[in-house]
Scaffold this active site. Structure first.
Site, PDB file in Angstrom:
ATOM      1  N   SER A 106       4.778   1.247  -6.394  1.00 47.28           N
ATOM      2  CA  SER A 106       4.321  -0.179  -5.689  1.00 47.28           C
ATOM      3  C   SER A 106       5.932  -0.941  -6.180  1.00 47.28           C
ATOM      4  CB  SER A 106       3.334  -0.643  -6.329  1.00 47.28           C
ATOM      5  OG  SER A 106       3.184  -1.601  -5.933  1.00 47.28           O
ATOM      6  N   TYR A 130       8.038  -5.643  -2.367  1.00 44.31           N
ATOM      7  CA  TYR A 130       7.435  -6.928  -2.527  1.00 44.31           C
ATOM      8  C   TYR A 130       8.565  -7.788  -2.565  1.00 44.31           C
ATOM      9  CZ  TYR A 130       2.169  -6.030  -1.970  1.00 44.31           C
ATOM     10  OH  TYR A 130       0.712  -5.481  -1.682  1.00 44.31           O
ATOM     11  N   THR A 156       6.623  -4.478   2.548  1.00 39.59           N
ATOM     12  CA  THR A 156       4.810  -4.240   2.835  1.00 39.59           C
ATOM     13  C   THR A 156       5.137  -5.424   3.469  1.00 39.59           C
ATOM     14  OG1 THR A 156       4.208  -3.274   1.518  1.00 39.59           O
ATOM     15  CG2 THR A 156       2.606  -4.830   1.868  1.00 39.59           C
ATOM     16  N   LYS A 230       5.990  -1.633   6.747  1.00 41.18           N
ATOM     17  CA  LYS A 230       4.837  -1.230   6.464  1.00 41.18           C
ATOM     18  C   LYS A 230       3.879  -1.689   6.357  1.00 41.18           C
ATOM     19  CE  LYS A 230       1.647   0.946   2.830  1.00 41.18           C
ATOM     20  NZ  LYS A 230       0.671  -0.472   2.062  1.00 41.18           N
ATOM     21  N   HIS A 254      -2.851  -2.656   5.285  1.00 44.14           N
ATOM     22  CA  HIS A 254      -3.491  -2.317   3.761  1.00 44.14           C
ATOM     23  C   HIS A 254      -5.634  -1.459   3.252  1.00 44.14           C
ATOM     24  CE1 HIS A 254      -0.828  -4.261   0.897  1.00 44.14           C
ATOM     25  NE2 HIS A 254      -1.766  -3.660   0.183  1.00 44.14           N
TER      26      HIS A 254
HETATM   27  C1  LIG Z   1      -6.013  -0.267  -5.321  1.00 43.70           C
HETATM   28  C2  LIG Z   1      -5.268  -0.703  -4.494  1.00 43.70           C
HETATM   29  C3  LIG Z   1      -4.020  -1.446  -5.260  1.00 43.70           C
HETATM   30  C4  LIG Z   1      -2.488  -1.057  -3.626  1.00 43.70           C
HETATM   31  N1  LIG Z   1      -1.627  -1.776  -3.705  1.00 43.70           N
HETATM   32  C5  LIG Z   1      -0.515  -1.605  -2.742  1.00 43.70           C
HETATM   33  C6  LIG Z   1       0.593  -2.523  -3.393  1.00 43.70           C
HETATM   34  O1  LIG Z   1       0.924  -2.811  -4.161  1.00 43.70           O
HETATM   35  N2  LIG Z   1       1.353  -2.804  -2.016  1.00 43.70           N
HETATM   36  C7  LIG Z   1       0.853  -2.255  -0.926  1.00 43.70           C
HETATM   37  O2  LIG Z   1       2.243  -1.801  -0.092  1.00 43.70           O
HETATM   38  N3  LIG Z   1       0.122  -1.572  -0.421  1.00 43.70           N
HETATM   39  C8  LIG Z   1      -1.128  -1.665  -1.424  1.00 43.70           C
HETATM   40  N4  LIG Z   1      -1.677  -1.201  -1.339  1.00 43.70           N
HETATM   41  C9  LIG Z   1      -2.310  -0.449   0.189  1.00 43.70           C
HETATM   42  C10 LIG Z   1      -2.004   1.162   0.329  1.00 43.70           C
HETATM   43  O3  LIG Z   1      -0.959   1.458   0.037  1.00 43.70           O
HETATM   44  C11 LIG Z   1      -2.048   1.661   1.799  1.00 43.70           C
HETATM   45  O4  LIG Z   1      -2.455   1.241   2.374  1.00 43.70           O
HETATM   46  C12 LIG Z   1      -4.102   1.602   1.397  1.00 43.70           C
HETATM   47  O5  LIG Z   1      -4.473   2.134   0.465  1.00 43.70           O
HETATM   48  C13 LIG Z   1      -4.325   3.461   2.473  1.00 43.70           C
HETATM   49  O6  LIG Z   1      -5.724   3.341   3.084  1.00 43.70           O
HETATM   50  P1  LIG Z   1      -6.421   4.499   2.018  1.00 43.70           P
HETATM   51  O7  LIG Z   1      -7.038   4.023   0.673  1.00 43.70           O
HETATM   52  O8  LIG Z   1      -7.641   4.577   2.528  1.00 43.70           O
HETATM   53  O9  LIG Z   1      -6.017   5.515   1.991  1.00 43.70           O
HETATM   54  C14 LIG Z   1      -3.179  -0.718  -2.340  1.00 43.70           C
HETATM   55  C15 LIG Z   1      -4.833  -0.077  -1.905  1.00 43.70           C
HETATM   56  C16 LIG Z   1      -5.299  -0.190  -2.899  1.00 43.70           C
HETATM   57  C17 LIG Z   1      -7.187   0.223  -2.752  1.00 43.70           C
END
Ligand SMILES: Cc1cc2nc3c(=O)[nH]c(=O)nc-3n(C[C@H](O)[C@H](O)[C@H](O)COP(=O)(O)O)c2cc1C
Length: 354
Positions: A106, A130, A156, A230, A254
């Site tokens: 990330s 981002y 994203t 994404k 997300h």
């Molecule tokens: C705690 C947390 C932090 C996340 N941080 C980011 C991030 O920094 N950038 C991003 O594109 N997606 C982020 N996501 C989304 C994840 O990339 C992903 O789309 C999502 O967790 C997928 O679903 P799942 O947790 O059910 O597997 C985050 C998700 C979580 C749970």
């Protein structure tokens, strides 16, 4: 307790973390309807297996942008992995490399691109972008990603601002003093202490809030790396992303953390796949927890899936070994699901799912 599947991770991780960190990881936006639906939509789909195929061995390998991976599962980008374990992203990197797959770091990771590369020289690393209001800053991150040998970018696009995660607001979510945004320099690498979620305040202050297809073009014009977009749930957005220079589509809401009541990703996947029509690889994430989920996603048009929270829970439970255990559990489940469905590789037909 012995962990036997990915659904058991969350409860086991809870006691290992502060409640502020657990709440940040676990939560979705508003009523968390999409968060639950991501998972439940998978459970409503049936697998119409075939028999008497005479097949025995199975091949789980696949290729994304020329990179061979050992199974169709990659690590989604998640912020602040050091909230789960002191080694954070470094532990995820080692485990994903050992598993023979890709880690997506990330922008707001708690470990820098350079630290991840130094500790895992052979890791297949992707970088999640981002966009900052300050274009110079985005460009600098891009150049650093290229310099450490990142092989693809995931832009994203579902976060024009942060979804309303009420647990974070109530907790006044912030980072402990020893955890920073590892990719950013001093002054930009901590979250403000604010009345609500500190992350929400940071995003509002720092990120480009009016992202448009022209920003995708800008990125396209500043790098030769493959770009995945994404956060796609609408087929038209997939088509327009490809028209504006994307090389891959990442179907995601997300993890239910942005627009609540947006559809489960597995339910929109077939329409997105029809729109993309094989022109670019498709990744799907959101609620993938079982080998059968992975097979369903493949049948409905994904080339691979990504997992977010299971990696965070695994880190909290047992660091690198925890992530390895999770990836190997999922690999074994995919192998079993494919075998019981009657297929020997990832080329499964759409009518397997109904
Ligand atoms: C705690 C947390 C932090 C996340 N941080 C980011 C991030 O920094 N950038 C991003 O594109 N997606 C982020 N996501 C989304 C994840 O990339 C992903 O789309 C999502 O967790 C997928 O679903 P799942 O947790 O059910 O597997 C985050 C998700 C979580 C749970």
């Amino acid at each position: 307790m012995e962990i036997l599947n990915l659904l058991e991770l969350e409860a086991a991780a809870q006691s290992k973390m502060t409640s502020m960190a657990f709440d940040y990881y676990v939560s979705g936006a508003d009523d968390e309807i999409t968060l639950r639906e991501n998972r439940e939509a998978f459970t409503r789909l049936a697998l119409h297996y075939r028999v008497l195929t005479g097949l025995t061995d199975r091949k789980l390998e696949t290729t994304l942008f020329g990179q061979k991976i050992s199974m169709p599962v990659i690590a989604a980008p998640t912020a602040f992995q050091r909230l789960a374990h002191e080694k954070g992203e470094l532990a995820t990197a080692v485990a994903t490399q050992k598993a023979g797959t890709i880690m997506t770091l990330s922008t707001i990771a708690s470990t820098s691109l350079e630290e991840v590369r130094a500790s895992s020289p052979d890791l297949d690393l992707w970088f999640q972008v981002y966009m900052y209001k300050d274009q110079g800053l985005t460009l600098e991150l891009l150049r650093r990603a290229e310099a450490v040998g990142v092989k693809a970018l995931a832009l994203t696009v579902d976060t024009p601002f942060l979804g309303r995660r009420e647990r974070d607001i109530r907790n006044r979510f912030s980072l402990p003093d020893n955890i920073v945004l590892g990719n950013l320099m001093r002054g930009l690498n901590t979250l403000p202490t604010s009345a609500g979620s500190g992350l929400s305040a940071y995003v509002k202050e720092m990120f480009k809030l009016n992202l448009a297809f022209t920003d995708l073009e800008w990125l396209r014009n500043h790098t030769n790396l493959p770009i995945l977009v994404k956060g796609i749930c609408h087929p038209q957005d997939a088509i327009q992303s490809l028209e504006h220079g994307a090389n891959g589509i990442w179907v995601s809401n997300h993890g239910g953390r942005q627009l609540d009541t947006s559809p489960a990703t597995i339910n929109v996947l077939p329409r997105v796949a029809d729109a993309v029509a094989g022109a670019a690889p498709i990744i799907l994430d959101g609620g993938v927890r079982r080998g059968t989920d992975v097979v369903k996603a493949l049948a409905l048009g994904a080339n691979a899936v990504a997992i977010g929270r299971p990696i965070l829970w695994s880190l909290a439970i047992d660091g690198e070994a925890g992530v390895t255990n999770t990836l190997e559990l999922l690999r074994a489940e995919i192998d079993a699901a494919l075998g019981l469905c009657g297929y020997s590789d990832l080329q499964v037909p759409r009518d397997l799912v109904g």
